[in-house]
Every structure is written in C-alpha cells, then in structure tokens.
Design an enzyme around this catalytic site. Structure first.
Site, short mmCIF file in Angstrom:
data_model
loop_
_atom_site.label_atom_id
_atom_site.label_comp_id
_atom_site.label_asym_id
_atom_site.label_seq_id
_atom_site.Cartn_x
_atom_site.Cartn_y
_atom_site.Cartn_z
N ARG A 86 19.08 -27.11 -13.44
CA ARG A 86 19.11 -28.07 -12.77
C ARG A 86 18.57 -27.91 -11.18
O ARG A 86 18.56 -26.77 -10.77
CB ARG A 86 21.00 -28.34 -12.43
CG ARG A 86 21.54 -29.00 -13.67
CD ARG A 86 20.92 -30.54 -13.48
NE ARG A 86 21.75 -31.13 -14.67
CZ ARG A 86 21.07 -31.42 -15.89
NH1 ARG A 86 19.80 -30.78 -16.08
NH2 ARG A 86 21.41 -32.12 -16.78
N GLU A 125 15.28 -36.22 -7.58
CA GLU A 125 14.14 -36.76 -8.50
C GLU A 125 14.15 -38.37 -8.57
O GLU A 125 15.18 -38.80 -8.36
CB GLU A 125 14.61 -36.23 -10.05
CG GLU A 125 14.66 -34.55 -9.93
CD GLU A 125 14.78 -34.04 -11.31
OE1 GLU A 125 15.02 -34.91 -12.27
OE2 GLU A 125 14.98 -33.16 -11.64
N HIS A 144 10.40 -32.76 -14.55
CA HIS A 144 11.69 -32.89 -15.54
C HIS A 144 11.35 -33.37 -17.05
O HIS A 144 11.88 -34.32 -17.70
CB HIS A 144 12.79 -33.79 -14.94
CG HIS A 144 14.11 -33.28 -15.42
ND1 HIS A 144 15.32 -33.63 -14.51
CD2 HIS A 144 14.35 -32.79 -16.51
CE1 HIS A 144 16.10 -33.22 -15.36
NE2 HIS A 144 16.07 -32.62 -16.45
#
Length: 320
Positions: free
Chosen positions: A229, A258, A277
């Site tokens: 994370r 993000e 990601h």
C-alpha cells in the site's frame, strides 16, 4: 458466523468499469448497481454489498449513516483499508476479500523488477533508443539477499519466486513464528538486504513504516520495492533517500495518492521506477475476481461458511 441470507437477497454492487459478470446469479439475487454518489441511500436496502470499485472510499464514507446495513461485504481487492471505518469494524457484518487472486502475478512482477534492475534493462532500452552501444556488467541475482515485509499469501508467493532465482530470503510478519521473523528483526534484516520488498497490509502498525530512519538503515546498494500500500512509505523520505543516494534505487507500484498526479516530484526522481498499481493485474484478472465472488455468493446463499473472512480489527485475513 456467516449471516443467513433471505430467499432472494438484494445484492448491491458499487460499480466500476467494466462491471462484473454476474450472469450466474440471474434469478437468484436482486442485483442493484450503484455509484458512489448514491451508495449511502441504497445501503439500507441491501443484504450484501460487492465493492467492485475497490479504489473508492465511498463505503467508508457512507457506512456510518442510519438504517440497516448489509450483513456481508466483499471487496474485489486484497486490501480492505479503503472501506474500513470504526462503525463497520464494530458491526456484525462479515467482510471478505479477494485473497488468492493476486499472489502469483505480484510475485512475478517483483521477480521481473529484481531481474530488470540487476541486469540494467531500463538503461539498455534507453541506450537502444539513443542507438548507443554501451557495454556494462550486470549483477548476479543468485546469492543476493531479500527481505520481504508482509507474511500473507502475497509475501509468501514473493518469497517462493525469489528463492527460485537463488535469492536468500527473509520473511517478516506481525508476529514471529516458524519461517517468519517478527517486527523486532526488521531493522537487522533490511540492513543486510540487497532487495527490500514491502507487501504488508495497511494497518496502524504499518502506516509509514518505511520512513527516513528505515531508509537510513538500508545499505547504499539496496533496492526498495513497494507492492503493498502506498501509505506504507513516507514518500518524502524515500525521495530524500534516492536524491542523497542512501539507497541505490526503488520501484513503486502503489502510492499515497492514486492516480499519481502529473506534477508529483516522484516522476522525476533518480533511480525510481513508477508503475500505475498494476503489479497484480494480468489478462483476465477481472473475470477471476467475478468468478471468485460468485463462488463466495453461492456459499453464502447455501448457508455455508465463507472463506477469505477479514479480521476487521487487524485489517486482513488471519491465519498466516
């Protein structure tokens, strides 16, 4: 305890594009799709909630409102920090996650990074574009050391993959046990590691665990990878560590914000690989997530115990 569903439950789906394929549930559930803006008003009508938009914080924001709440929430992600709030954690609602879908793809991604960095592939591609013939010497991966932080399925898959490359690995988890080091060993292990891989869930204990002090502990030749994370890392401290060359380089697949803003200084940092990601996302991954949810739904509808049940206080599925 698995909640007992009604005869034809109302399944609320917090949507994202493309939507999940739930054709197998036709006639077996009343499926209602919603966006974040309408989630709060529709929560009281739902027996179960599928958080398909696993990047959204809408559940955490909508859950504390009044009225009944779904007895079961499933998120199509490994992490649950995006939906957890004190009210959900304290409730009787069962929360499940997508444990098992992303383990191998993320492990492959980490192995690819290790090999690419050791063999200097990014510069090879740069020099090819420049039509420059520049011979260099790569590093041998076998015999190097890695410290993998996070002893869940993803961390264990990374360990298996790196061991196959001949890397000596150490795994760090919340509590020490056979094959797993505890947090007290972390500084000692990262001080000796060539590769430091963060794959831990986001909890109060792991928030910004990689800070200026931890980057200072690492050796100057170390390479840092975060596939856990974004909030595991103090990004300002990482930037300083790279600029001052406290560590040799880093790769981030997850970030505190993000998508990463175009004006973020992280884009231009020396020796930093930025990816959006995507470490766990392989061709067909959404179909796998949909199939996994349907299988869980069938267990729930039959009154059988659910798997992948999250310990809401800890923030992950226990037992590892």
């Amino acid at each position: 305890m698995t909640p007992t569903p009604p005869t034809r439950p109302t399944l609320l789906v917090l949507d994202a594009e493309p939507p999940p394929r739930l054709g197998r549930l036709t006639g077996r559930a009343r499926i209602v799709h919603t966006d974040a803006a309408h989630l709060a008003e529709r929560l009281p009508t739902a027996d179960a909630l599928l958080v398909w938009d696993f990047a959204s914080h809408a559940v955490r924001e909508a859950w504390p409102g009044g009225g009944p709440r779904p007895r079961w929430v499933h998120t199509a992600s490994a992490g649950v920090d995006h939906l957890m709030c004190p009210e959900l954690a304290a409730s009787d609602t069962v929360v499940t996650n997508a444990r098992g879908i992303f383990d191998q793809p993320i492990a492959e991604y980490v192995a690819a990074l290790v090999l690419a960095v050791a063999k200097d592939l990014p510069r090879t591609l740069e020099f090819q574009r420049e039509r420059a013939w520049r011979h260099r010497e790569g590093r041998r991966v076998a015999g190097t050391r890695a410290c993998v932080v996070g002893s869940g399925p993803i961390g264990r898959a990374i360990v298996r993959m790196l061991k196959a490359l001949g890397v000596t690995t150490a795994l760090v988890g919340r509590v020490p046990r056979t094959g797993v080091h505890g947090p007290d060993d972390l500084d000692r292990l990262i001080s000796r590691a060539d590769w430091v891989i963060a794959a831990a869930p986001l909890t109060e204990q792991t928030y910004r665990m990689f800070d200026a002090r931890r980057f200072g502990v690492m050796q100057p030749s170390a390479f840092f990878v975060n596939v856990g994370r974004g909030q595991l890392v103090d990004e300002d401290a990482l930037a300083e560590a790279l600029v001052r060359r406290w560590i040799a380089g880093a790769a981030l697949d997850v970030f505190a914000a993000e998508p990463l803003p175009a004006d973020s200084p992280l884009w231009g940092l020396p020796e930093l690989i930025v990816s959006p990601h995507m470490s766990g996302d392989t061709v067909g991954w959404r179909d796998e997530l949909g199939t996994q949810f349907v299988q869980l739904y069938e267990r729930w509808a039959a009154g059988r115990s659910l798997v992948n049940v999250v310990d809401k206080k800890r923030g992950y599925v226990p037992g590892h």
